[in-house]
Every structure is written in structure tokens, then in C-alpha cells.
Design a protein around this motif. Structure first.
Motif, PDB file in Angstrom:
ATOM      1  N   ALA A  93       9.937  -2.710   5.555  1.00  8.87           N
ATOM      2  CA  ALA A  93       9.292  -2.348   4.296  1.00  8.87           C
ATOM      3  C   ALA A  93      10.324  -1.987   3.235  1.00  8.87           C
ATOM      4  O   ALA A  93      11.437  -1.564   3.552  1.00  8.87           O
ATOM      5  N   LEU A  94       9.924  -2.189   1.996  1.00  8.87           N
ATOM      6  CA  LEU A  94      10.702  -1.783   0.830  1.00  8.87           C
ATOM      7  C   LEU A  94       9.767  -1.118  -0.172  1.00  8.87           C
ATOM      8  O   LEU A  94       8.591  -1.493  -0.247  1.00  8.87           O
ATOM      9  N   PRO A  95      10.279  -0.188  -0.965  1.00  6.29           N
ATOM     10  CA  PRO A  95       9.430   0.398  -2.010  1.00  6.29           C
ATOM     11  C   PRO A  95       8.988  -0.667  -3.015  1.00  6.29           C
ATOM     12  O   PRO A  95       9.780  -1.523  -3.407  1.00  6.29           O
ATOM     13  N   ALA A  96       7.732  -0.625  -3.414  1.00  6.19           N
ATOM     14  CA  ALA A  96       7.215  -1.585  -4.392  1.00  6.19           C
ATOM     15  C   ALA A  96       7.898  -1.408  -5.741  1.00  6.19           C
ATOM     16  O   ALA A  96       7.920  -2.344  -6.550  1.00  6.19           O
ATOM     17  N   GLY A  97       8.477  -0.260  -5.996  1.00  2.89           N
ATOM     18  CA  GLY A  97       9.214  -0.028  -7.238  1.00  2.89           C
ATOM     19  C   GLY A  97      10.376  -0.979  -7.422  1.00  2.89           C
ATOM     20  O   GLY A  97      10.813  -1.233  -8.545  1.00  2.89           O
ATOM     21  N   VAL A 126       5.941   8.351   4.041  1.00  3.16           N
ATOM     22  CA  VAL A 126       6.950   8.629   3.008  1.00  3.16           C
ATOM     23  C   VAL A 126       6.338   8.847   1.628  1.00  3.16           C
ATOM     24  O   VAL A 126       7.032   9.246   0.706  1.00  3.16           O
ATOM     25  N   GLY A 127       5.045   8.556   1.475  1.00  2.00           N
ATOM     26  CA  GLY A 127       4.354   8.864   0.231  1.00  2.00           C
ATOM     27  C   GLY A 127       4.661   7.957  -0.942  1.00  2.00           C
ATOM     28  O   GLY A 127       4.425   8.324  -2.085  1.00  2.00           O
ATOM     29  N   LEU A 128       5.195   6.771  -0.699  1.00  2.00           N
ATOM     30  CA  LEU A 128       5.523   5.823  -1.766  1.00  2.00           C
ATOM     31  C   LEU A 128       4.710   4.549  -1.607  1.00  2.00           C
ATOM     32  O   LEU A 128       4.309   4.203  -0.492  1.00  2.00           O
ATOM     33  N   GLN A 129       4.517   3.836  -2.712  1.00  3.18           N
ATOM     34  CA  GLN A 129       3.923   2.505  -2.657  1.00  3.18           C
ATOM     35  C   GLN A 129       4.975   1.582  -2.033  1.00  3.18           C
ATOM     36  O   GLN A 129       6.093   1.491  -2.532  1.00  3.18           O
ATOM     37  N   MET A 130       4.614   0.909  -0.932  1.00  2.00           N
ATOM     38  CA  MET A 130       5.572   0.091  -0.194  1.00  2.00           C
ATOM     39  C   MET A 130       5.028  -1.315   0.006  1.00  2.00           C
ATOM     40  O   MET A 130       3.820  -1.522   0.045  1.00  2.00           O
ATOM     41  N   VAL A 131       5.955  -2.269   0.145  1.00  2.00           N
ATOM     42  CA  VAL A 131       5.616  -3.643   0.532  1.00  2.00           C
ATOM     43  C   VAL A 131       6.036  -3.774   1.995  1.00  2.00           C
ATOM     44  O   VAL A 131       7.196  -3.553   2.334  1.00  2.00           O
ATOM     45  N   TYR A 132       5.067  -4.103   2.855  1.00  2.00           N
ATOM     46  CA  TYR A 132       5.299  -4.187   4.295  1.00  2.00           C
ATOM     47  C   TYR A 132       5.217  -5.624   4.780  1.00  2.00           C
ATOM     48  O   TYR A 132       4.436  -6.412   4.251  1.00  2.00           O
ATOM     49  N   ALA A 133       5.984  -5.928   5.821  1.00  2.00           N
ATOM     50  CA  ALA A 133       5.884  -7.202   6.528  1.00  2.00           C
ATOM     51  C   ALA A 133       6.081  -6.906   8.011  1.00  2.00           C
ATOM     52  O   ALA A 133       6.957  -6.121   8.379  1.00  2.00           O
ATOM     53  N   ALA A 134       5.244  -7.530   8.848  1.00  2.00           N
ATOM     54  CA  ALA A 134       5.314  -7.260  10.280  1.00  2.00           C
ATOM     55  C   ALA A 134       5.171  -8.553  11.074  1.00  2.00           C
ATOM     56  O   ALA A 134       4.502  -9.493  10.631  1.00  2.00           O
ATOM     57  N   VAL A 135       5.835  -8.574  12.228  1.00  2.00           N
ATOM     58  CA  VAL A 135       5.710  -9.699  13.161  1.00  2.00           C
ATOM     59  C   VAL A 135       5.534  -9.130  14.569  1.00  2.00           C
ATOM     60  O   VAL A 135       6.081  -8.078  14.898  1.00  2.00           O
ATOM     61  N   PRO A 136       4.770  -9.836  15.404  1.00  2.00           N
ATOM     62  CA  PRO A 136       4.655  -9.411  16.805  1.00  2.00           C
ATOM     63  C   PRO A 136       5.895  -9.839  17.585  1.00  2.00           C
ATOM     64  O   PRO A 136       6.568 -10.806  17.221  1.00  2.00           O
ATOM     65  N   ARG A 191       0.843  -1.189   0.000  1.00  2.00           N
ATOM     66  CA  ARG A 191       0.000   0.000   0.000  1.00  2.00           C
ATOM     67  C   ARG A 191       0.878   1.239   0.000  1.00  2.00           C
ATOM     68  O   ARG A 191       2.085   1.157   0.150  1.00  2.00           O
ATOM     69  N   ARG A 192       0.212   2.368  -0.165  1.00  2.00           N
ATOM     70  CA  ARG A 192       0.923   3.649  -0.152  1.00  2.00           C
ATOM     71  C   ARG A 192       1.215   4.047   1.292  1.00  2.00           C
ATOM     72  O   ARG A 192       0.332   4.027   2.148  1.00  2.00           O
ATOM     73  N   SER A 193       2.456   4.408   1.551  1.00  2.00           N
ATOM     74  CA  SER A 193       2.874   4.836   2.882  1.00  2.00           C
ATOM     75  C   SER A 193       2.363   6.248   3.154  1.00  2.00           C
ATOM     76  O   SER A 193       2.547   7.151   2.332  1.00  2.00           O
ATOM     77  N   GLU A 194       1.737   6.429   4.313  1.00  2.00           N
ATOM     78  CA  GLU A 194       1.269   7.758   4.695  1.00  2.00           C
ATOM     79  C   GLU A 194       2.439   8.680   5.027  1.00  2.00           C
ATOM     80  O   GLU A 194       2.362   9.881   4.808  1.00  2.00           O
TER      81      GLU A 194
END
Length: 166
Positions: A155-159, A130-140, A125-128
């Protein structure tokens, strides 16, 4: 010359072959993109788990957050990703890119919600911030007694995926 049956058949087959090749290239491009995104998500989850293991003791003991901010920056440099350390209530405790004071609560972010329910989460999704489309992954991050200490998100930019496909 183009009125003969041979030319009509040749032109028809040429158009058919070019159309089929175009369709196949679109299909393969989409499959490649999806495979690269899946691979990127898996790699990001591995990075997040590694960071979580190292952040656990600090989350248990750090009261002012300065150490968490330094760790987020250090891990981001090591993994060449964006790293965010988040409290159980969604407050951002450490962030490798961006200003902590301007960060909104992250508890309702899709990857955090998924990590809370399944043990790992990802979203594109788009990062609020940094303003870029990003791929996120999260763990508790849990302590030994299974108390939720927070979350680690990378996260990394989807680009990055788009450049690999090109």
C-alpha cells in the motif's frame, strides 16, 4: 461604453471561453488522477507479486512468524511501500507499519476478498491502522500444489497521487 453590441458580444464570448476552459481543466484533472491511480495500482501489484514469490518458502516453513515480520519490514524499505503478510484466515503475520498485536483480522478487506476471487485485488480506502487514505494491492500466495498459504498486500498513501497531480 459597455452598452454597445461589441462589448456585449466580447463579454459573452469571454465568459463562455473561461467557463469552457474551467470545465476542461476539471475534466483533465480527473482523467489524470484516474490514470495515475491505475498506474499506481499496477505498480503495486507488480511489487506484491515479487514479494509473494520471495515469501512463499517462508510461509511454507515459518512457524513463529518472526521471519515474516522481518521480511515485511525489509521489503517495505526496498519498495518504499507498506507491506502486510496475511495468513489464509486473515491473521496478520507480518506488517511493516503498525503493531501486529493490535491488527484486526484482514480477511474481509476488499482487496483481500478480490484477490481471493480473481487472483489480484486493489482498493482505495482509509486505513484502520494508520488512519490515512491508502491505495492497496493484494495477491494470494499459493504453494506448488495450489494450496493457499496467505496473501501479500502492499500500500501507498493516496496523497502520493494528489501530489503528482498538483
Amino acid at each position: 461604453m459597455f452598452r454597445s453590441i461589441r462589448w456585449r458580444i466580447a463579454v459573452s464570448y469571454t465568459v463562455l471561453i473561461l467557463t469552457a476552459m474551467f470545465g476542461l481543466s476539471l475534466f483533465l484533472s480527473n482523467v489524470s488522477r484516474n490514470n495515475l491511480l491505475d498506474e499506481l495500482r499496477a505498480n503495486l501489484l507488480v511489487d506484491a507479486r515479487a514479494i509473494a514469490e520471495n515469501v512463499r518458502p517462508v510461509l511454507q516453513n515459518d512457524t513463529d512468524g518472526a521471519q515474516l515480520q522481518a521480511l515485511a519490514t525489509r521489503w517495505a524499505d526496498l519498495f518504499a511501500t507498506r507491506v502486510t503478510i496475511i495468513a489464509p484466515d486473515g491473521e496478520v503475520l507480518g506488517e511493516s507499519q503498525g503493531n501486529l498485536s493490535s491488527m484486526s483480522n484482514h480477511l474481509r478487506r476488499p482487496e483481500i476478498q478480490e484477490a481471493l476471487v480473481t487472483g489480484e485485488g486493489s482498493s482505495t480506502r482509509r486505513s484502520e491502522s494508520v488512519g490515512l487514505q491508502m491505495v492497496y494491492a493484494a495477491v494470494p500466495v499459493y504453494d506448488e500444489g495450489e494450496e493457499l498459504l496467505g496473501f501479500v498486500r502492499v500500500a501507498l498513501p493516496a496523497g502520493t497521487v494528489e501530489r503528482r497531480i498538483s
